[in-house]
Design an enzyme around this catalytic site. Structure first.
Site, short mmCIF file in Angstrom:
data_model
loop_
_atom_site.label_atom_id
_atom_site.label_comp_id
_atom_site.label_asym_id
_atom_site.label_seq_id
_atom_site.Cartn_x
_atom_site.Cartn_y
_atom_site.Cartn_z
CB ALA A 92 -0.92 0.00 1.22
CB SER A 133 3.32 0.52 -2.43
OG SER A 133 2.89 1.45 -3.39
CE1 TYR A 166 -0.85 -0.02 -9.54
CE2 TYR A 166 0.89 1.26 -8.50
CZ TYR A 166 -0.37 0.70 -8.47
OH TYR A 166 -1.14 0.86 -7.35
CB THR A 214 -0.75 -3.80 -9.29
OG1 THR A 214 -0.10 -4.11 -8.05
CG2 THR A 214 -2.18 -3.40 -9.03
CE LYS A 227 -2.13 -6.03 -4.28
NZ LYS A 227 -2.86 -4.83 -4.69
CG HIS A 271 -6.19 -1.85 -6.05
ND1 HIS A 271 -5.20 -1.96 -6.98
CD2 HIS A 271 -5.82 -0.82 -5.26
CE1 HIS A 271 -4.28 -1.03 -6.75
NE2 HIS A 271 -4.64 -0.34 -5.71
NE ARG A 305 -6.98 2.30 -2.26
CZ ARG A 305 -7.10 3.37 -1.49
NH1 ARG A 305 -7.98 3.37 -0.52
NH2 ARG A 305 -6.34 4.43 -1.68
CG ASP A 331 -5.48 -8.16 -1.52
OD1 ASP A 331 -6.49 -8.08 -2.26
OD2 ASP A 331 -4.45 -7.48 -1.74
N GLY A 385 -10.68 -7.26 2.49
CA GLY A 385 -11.71 -7.42 3.52
C GLY A 385 -11.40 -8.42 4.61
NE ARG A 439 -9.63 0.46 2.53
CZ ARG A 439 -9.94 -0.30 1.47
NH1 ARG A 439 -9.90 -1.61 1.56
NH2 ARG A 439 -10.25 0.27 0.31
C1 LIG Z 1 -4.27 3.43 0.99
C2 LIG Z 1 -4.04 2.24 0.09
C3 LIG Z 1 -3.02 2.29 -0.85
C4 LIG Z 1 -2.81 1.21 -1.70
N1 LIG Z 1 -1.77 1.27 -2.58
C5 LIG Z 1 -1.55 0.21 -3.38
C6 LIG Z 1 -0.44 0.23 -4.27
O1 LIG Z 1 0.34 1.17 -4.30
N2 LIG Z 1 -0.28 -0.84 -5.08
C7 LIG Z 1 -1.13 -1.92 -5.06
O2 LIG Z 1 -0.96 -2.87 -5.83
N3 LIG Z 1 -2.18 -1.97 -4.21
C8 LIG Z 1 -2.39 -0.94 -3.37
N4 LIG Z 1 -3.43 -1.00 -2.48
C9 LIG Z 1 -4.28 -2.21 -2.43
C10 LIG Z 1 -3.73 -3.24 -1.44
O3 LIG Z 1 -2.54 -3.82 -1.93
C11 LIG Z 1 -4.71 -4.40 -1.21
O4 LIG Z 1 -5.05 -5.00 -2.44
C12 LIG Z 1 -5.99 -3.99 -0.48
O5 LIG Z 1 -5.75 -2.96 0.46
C13 LIG Z 1 -6.58 -5.21 0.23
O6 LIG Z 1 -7.80 -4.93 0.82
P1 LIG Z 1 -7.99 -4.53 2.37
O7 LIG Z 1 -7.48 -3.15 2.52
O8 LIG Z 1 -9.47 -4.63 2.54
O9 LIG Z 1 -7.23 -5.52 3.21
C14 LIG Z 1 -3.65 0.06 -1.61
C15 LIG Z 1 -4.67 0.02 -0.64
C16 LIG Z 1 -4.87 1.08 0.21
C17 LIG Z 1 -5.97 0.98 1.23
C1 LIG Z 2 -0.27 6.33 -3.55
C2 LIG Z 2 -0.81 5.70 -4.77
C3 LIG Z 2 -1.40 4.39 -4.43
C4 LIG Z 2 -2.26 4.02 -5.54
C5 LIG Z 2 -3.11 2.89 -5.23
O1 LIG Z 2 -2.85 1.80 -5.66
C6 LIG Z 2 -4.27 3.08 -4.37
O2 LIG Z 2 -4.51 4.21 -3.90
O3 LIG Z 2 -5.01 2.12 -4.18
#
Ligand SMILES: Cc1cc2nc3c(=O)[nH]c(=O)nc-3n(C[C@H](O)[C@H](O)[C@H](O)COP(=O)(O)O)c2cc1C
Ligand SMILES: CCCCC(=O)C(=O)O
Length: 322
Positions: A81, A109, A136, A162, A234, A258, A261, A289, A291, A313
């Protein structure tokens, strides 16, 4: 008045949400558009009940699983993340130390606020830990190559490509308030200083980095030619894409949306897991991943075919309250 102890991830979320500024809280917690998927990811776990067999000797349980050539303490790792510096000044360094302390692995990340070299060193100073580098598909292929080389030299065991983010998901909260990372945070892996980050919007920054013309044929053989690290995809949600990952010789897949998101109204990851696991079984590693918030959730994911779970999270909330 004494404050209540934090005993669950829900408590941790509540405690973090009280501390974090609203823009950070929303950036961490929200999903795309109507947030259907972000909610369903967790709700999917509530649909299953656990049927125990009793009078079993549980005095000596073994929760370890092998991952990247070494056992981890239990089947949970920390998802990559970005922007962990928004939760705590130590950001990814603290996450790496915590993962090392508890014997699990960590995803780094591309949008980390510390470099892969600093992150791997911080964890390994506490205890041996394996990291994976999240990537990415980037417009700037030379920069992408540099990230791969640095990750490999720093000891990362795998690339997590990703695949669900050719563009940034539509997150209403980020659009409404024009989300911008706070000043002072850099993206060392993307070779961007804090000042450079502030010169464009978060969304424009993502667009300028990420290659929306990515494809299996273009990415996977190219990555293979550059690195000996394992290659995992991923962001897979269908058995068809698991099959394609196998055809391309990938080492593993993360069943992921993701954390809700990216594209909203994709199914909960747990709901697509059994069909994906059926295709994967024995031919490619399959992790999940989205939840996952308790040991029971991990148990259910494993029962439905995952080898290991990852969380995003909960780690950010933990960082915020520490
Ligand atoms: C604030 C935030 C930033 C994230 N940034 C990335 C990232 O840079 N690259 C990526 O592949 N996934 C990113 N993710 C997704 C996480 O790798 C993951 O797939 C996801 O948080 C899993 O779900 P959960 O938060 O419910 O556990 C991000 C998630 C959050 C919440
Ligand atoms: C800081 C950029 C993270 C991008 C990302 O993958 C996300 O926000 O879910």
């Amino acid at each position: 008045m004494a404050t209540d102890k934090i005993v669950s991830i829900a408590d941790l979320q509540a405690a973090a949400s009280k501390i974090l500024p609203s823009s950070t809280r929303e950036f961490f917690n929200s999903g795309a558009t109507d947030q259907v998927t972000v909610h369903e990811n967790s709700a999917a776990y509530r649909k299953y009940r656990i049927l125990p067999r009793v009078l079993k000797d549980v005095s000596n349980v073994n929760t370890t699983i092998p991952l990247f050539g070494r056992d981890i303490a239990f089947p949970l790792c920390v998802s990559p993340a970005g922007l962990q510096g928004m939760a705590h000044p130590d950001g990814e360094l603290a996450t790496s130390r915590a993962c090392a302390k508890y014997g699990i692995n960590m995803g780094v990340s591309s949008y980390a606020n510390h470099s892969v070299e600093q992150i791997t060193t911080a964890g390994n100073e506490v205890a041996p830990i394996h990291h994976v580098m999240q990537l990415y598909s980037m417009k700037d292929r030379e920069k992408e190559k540099r990230i791969i080389r640095r990750a490999e030299a720093a000891g990362c065991k795998a690339i997590f490509l990703t695949a669900d983010s050719p563009v940034l998901g539509v997150r209403y909260n980020e659009v409404r308030k024009t989300f911008q990372p706070p000043a002072g945070l850099a993206y060392p892996m993307m070779e961007k200083t804090s000042e450079q980050i502030q010169q464009q919007s978060h969304d424009d920054g993502f667009k300028s980095f990420n290659d929306d013309s990515h494809s299996w044929a273009r990415e996977i053989p190219w990555l293979r030619s550059l690195t000996k690290m394992e290659i995992w995809i991923k962001g897979i949600l269908t058995p068809e894409d698991v099959e394609t990952a196998i055809e391309y010789g990938c080492d593993g897949v993360i069943i992921s949306n993701h954390g809700g998101r990216q594209l909203d109204e994709t199914p909960a990851t747990l709901d697509v897991l059994p069909a994906c696991a059926k295709v994967a079984r024995g031919r490619i590693r399959i992790h999940i991943d989205g939840g996952i918030r308790s040991g029971n959730d991990i148990f259910k994911a494993l029962a439905l075919g995952a080898e290991c779970c990852w969380v995003g999270r909960p780690m950010l909330w933990g960082l915020a309250v520490s």
